[in-house]
Design a protein around this motif. Structure first.
Motif, PDB file in Angstrom:
ATOM      1  N   PHE A 132       2.334  -0.196  -5.106  1.00 46.49           N
ATOM      2  CA  PHE A 132       3.061  -1.429  -4.825  1.00 46.49           C
ATOM      3  C   PHE A 132       4.393  -1.543  -5.566  1.00 46.49           C
ATOM      4  N   GLU A 133       4.441  -1.120  -6.825  1.00 47.03           N
ATOM      5  CA  GLU A 133       5.665  -1.268  -7.596  1.00 47.03           C
ATOM      6  C   GLU A 133       6.621  -0.096  -7.382  1.00 47.03           C
ATOM      7  N   ARG A 134       6.079   1.088  -7.218  1.00 50.21           N
ATOM      8  CA  ARG A 134       6.920   2.278  -7.070  1.00 50.21           C
ATOM      9  C   ARG A 134       7.225   2.572  -5.600  1.00 50.21           C
ATOM     10  N   LEU A 135       6.192   2.569  -4.751  1.00 46.62           N
ATOM     11  CA  LEU A 135       6.355   2.984  -3.361  1.00 46.62           C
ATOM     12  C   LEU A 135       6.552   1.823  -2.394  1.00 46.62           C
ATOM     13  N   ASP A 136       6.299   0.591  -2.842  1.00 46.33           N
ATOM     14  CA  ASP A 136       6.494  -0.604  -2.012  1.00 46.33           C
ATOM     15  C   ASP A 136       5.655  -0.555  -0.739  1.00 46.33           C
ATOM     16  N   LEU A 137       4.416  -0.092  -0.857  1.00 46.65           N
ATOM     17  CA  LEU A 137       3.514  -0.054   0.291  1.00 46.65           C
ATOM     18  C   LEU A 137       2.998  -1.452   0.609  1.00 46.65           C
ATOM     19  N   ASP A 138       2.467  -1.612   1.801  1.00 48.43           N
ATOM     20  CA  ASP A 138       1.941  -2.912   2.226  1.00 48.43           C
ATOM     21  C   ASP A 138       0.481  -3.111   1.830  1.00 48.43           C
ATOM     22  N   LEU A 139      -0.282  -2.010   1.765  1.00 45.81           N
ATOM     23  CA  LEU A 139      -1.731  -2.133   1.613  1.00 45.81           C
ATOM     24  C   LEU A 139      -2.293  -0.959   0.837  1.00 45.81           C
ATOM     25  N   VAL A 140      -3.321  -1.234   0.045  1.00 47.24           N
ATOM     26  CA  VAL A 140      -4.133  -0.176  -0.553  1.00 47.24           C
ATOM     27  C   VAL A 140      -5.548  -0.345  -0.018  1.00 47.24           C
ATOM     28  N   ALA A 141      -6.115   0.729   0.508  1.00 51.14           N
ATOM     29  CA  ALA A 141      -7.460   0.716   1.080  1.00 51.14           C
ATOM     30  C   ALA A 141      -8.331   1.704   0.326  1.00 51.14           C
ATOM     31  N   ILE A 142      -9.525   1.248  -0.069  1.00 49.65           N
ATOM     32  CA  ILE A 142     -10.442   2.095  -0.818  1.00 49.65           C
ATOM     33  C   ILE A 142     -11.717   2.284  -0.010  1.00 49.65           C
ATOM     34  N   PRO A 143     -11.960   3.490   0.517  1.00 46.77           N
ATOM     35  CA  PRO A 143     -13.214   3.753   1.225  1.00 46.77           C
ATOM     36  C   PRO A 143     -14.279   4.246   0.257  1.00 46.77           C
ATOM     37  N   VAL A 144     -15.484   3.726   0.378  1.00 47.79           N
ATOM     38  CA  VAL A 144     -16.602   4.168  -0.465  1.00 47.79           C
ATOM     39  C   VAL A 144     -17.761   4.530   0.445  1.00 47.79           C
ATOM     40  N   GLN A 145     -18.265   5.753   0.306  1.00 45.04           N
ATOM     41  CA  GLN A 145     -19.347   6.207   1.174  1.00 45.04           C
ATOM     42  C   GLN A 145     -20.576   5.329   1.023  1.00 45.04           C
ATOM     43  N   ASP A 146     -21.191   5.012   2.143  1.00 46.03           N
ATOM     44  CA  ASP A 146     -22.426   4.221   2.134  1.00 46.03           C
ATOM     45  C   ASP A 146     -23.481   4.933   1.287  1.00 46.03           C
ATOM     46  N   GLY A 147     -24.110   4.194   0.402  1.00 48.52           N
ATOM     47  CA  GLY A 147     -25.092   4.766  -0.501  1.00 48.52           C
ATOM     48  C   GLY A 147     -24.569   5.009  -1.907  1.00 48.52           C
ATOM     49  N   ASN A 148     -23.249   5.029  -2.060  1.00 46.53           N
ATOM     50  CA  ASN A 148     -22.644   5.255  -3.369  1.00 46.53           C
ATOM     51  C   ASN A 148     -22.497   3.912  -4.089  1.00 46.53           C
ATOM     52  N   ASP A 149     -23.615   3.380  -4.546  1.00 45.15           N
ATOM     53  CA  ASP A 149     -23.628   2.041  -5.125  1.00 45.15           C
ATOM     54  C   ASP A 149     -22.853   1.965  -6.439  1.00 45.15           C
ATOM     55  N   ARG A 150     -22.852   3.048  -7.212  1.00 48.27           N
ATOM     56  CA  ARG A 150     -22.116   3.060  -8.478  1.00 48.27           C
ATOM     57  C   ARG A 150     -20.621   2.829  -8.227  1.00 48.27           C
ATOM     58  N   SER A 151     -20.058   3.561  -7.262  1.00 48.86           N
ATOM     59  CA  SER A 151     -18.635   3.411  -6.973  1.00 48.86           C
ATOM     60  C   SER A 151     -18.314   2.055  -6.355  1.00 48.86           C
ATOM     61  N   ARG A 152     -19.223   1.555  -5.524  1.00 53.74           N
ATOM     62  CA  ARG A 152     -19.004   0.233  -4.930  1.00 53.74           C
ATOM     63  C   ARG A 152     -18.905  -0.831  -6.015  1.00 53.74           C
ATOM     64  N   ALA A 153     -19.775  -0.760  -6.996  1.00 52.49           N
ATOM     65  CA  ALA A 153     -19.754  -1.739  -8.082  1.00 52.49           C
ATOM     66  C   ALA A 153     -18.455  -1.643  -8.873  1.00 52.49           C
ATOM     67  N   ALA A 154     -17.985  -0.412  -9.119  1.00 48.17           N
ATOM     68  CA  ALA A 154     -16.747  -0.225  -9.873  1.00 48.17           C
ATOM     69  C   ALA A 154     -15.548  -0.762  -9.092  1.00 48.17           C
TER      70      ALA A 154
END
Length: 217
Positions: A132-154
């Motif tokens: 956002f500050e360097r590249l001035d993008l509109d959106l950041v999207a984070i995909p987390v594989q179903d079942g990866n509960d540890r990463s979802r919580a983080a």
């Protein structure tokens, strides 16, 4: 330069991952069966443990090409002095950029012995600032594989700080290296949400430059 070569956070130093900054044999050992618990580490990653040094070398070649064409920045992650494992490679993290949709997708992997230290969230703060500050993008999207509960919580923990949201489950999102089709949970934060919730004064991230990049045509 589009991407910063080095980034510092409160506890971490991130440096561009390429042939000049890492020994290919050392990185191979970290990404292969030589690394303890590598199968567990890569269970939800889009790559399998490396089988040969050449595979690692080819991967670094690929990262260098994507850095040069502005579609991916990847960084070695090392803890600063005072942290457990200071100076050691604990993993890597980066940002994949889709200029057509003005979207950035953060990526990370950490060696198992460094799980639970909050490094993923600290790296995420840095990648959001790059997006956002360097590249001035509109959106950041984070995909987390179903079942990866540890990463979802983080992800849910750090994204709530920036006003982000859960968009839902994307079925048949992509395929694993072995061909297994998987679903992804999608989390997003817009630049507007980020700017409304982020205070530069409180940021511990140093990108080495505060100038925003011009949007790609």
């Amino acid at each position: 330069m589009l991407f910063p070569e080095e980034i510092e956070t409160e506890r971490l130093r991130l440096r561009r991952l390429c042939h000049e900054t890492v020994d290919v044999f050392e990185y191979y050992r970290l990404c292969s069966a030589h690394e303890p618990a590598i199968e567990e580490v890569t269970a939800y990653l889009p790559w399998d443990p490396h089988e040969t040094v050449k595979e690692t070398a080819d991967y670094l070649d690929e990262l260098e090409a994507k850095w040069d064409n502005g579609t991916r920045a990847e960084y070695i992650i090392r803890p600063k002095e005072g942290e457990a494992g200071a100076g050691k490679i604990v993993g890597s993290g980066g940002l994949i950029v889709d200029w057509e949709t003005q979207t950035g997708k953060p990526a990370i992997w950490l060696r198992k012995q460094f799980w639970g230290n909050g490094y993923a969230g600290e790296r995420a703060e840095a990648m959001l600032e790059v997006a956002f500050e360097r590249l001035d993008l509109d959106l950041v999207a984070i995909p987390v594989q179903d079942g990866n509960d540890r990463s979802r919580a983080a992800v849910e923990k750090y994204l709530s700080t920036y006003g982000g949201q859960y968009d839902g489950l994307i079925r048949n999102s992509t395929a694993r290296p072995d061909g297994t089709i998987i679903d992804h949970h999608r989390y997003t934060v817009t630049q507007q949400q980020y700017q409304e919730h982020h205070s530069k004064a409180d940021s511990s991230v140093s990108l080495g430059s505060s100038n925003r990049a011009q949007r790609e045509p």
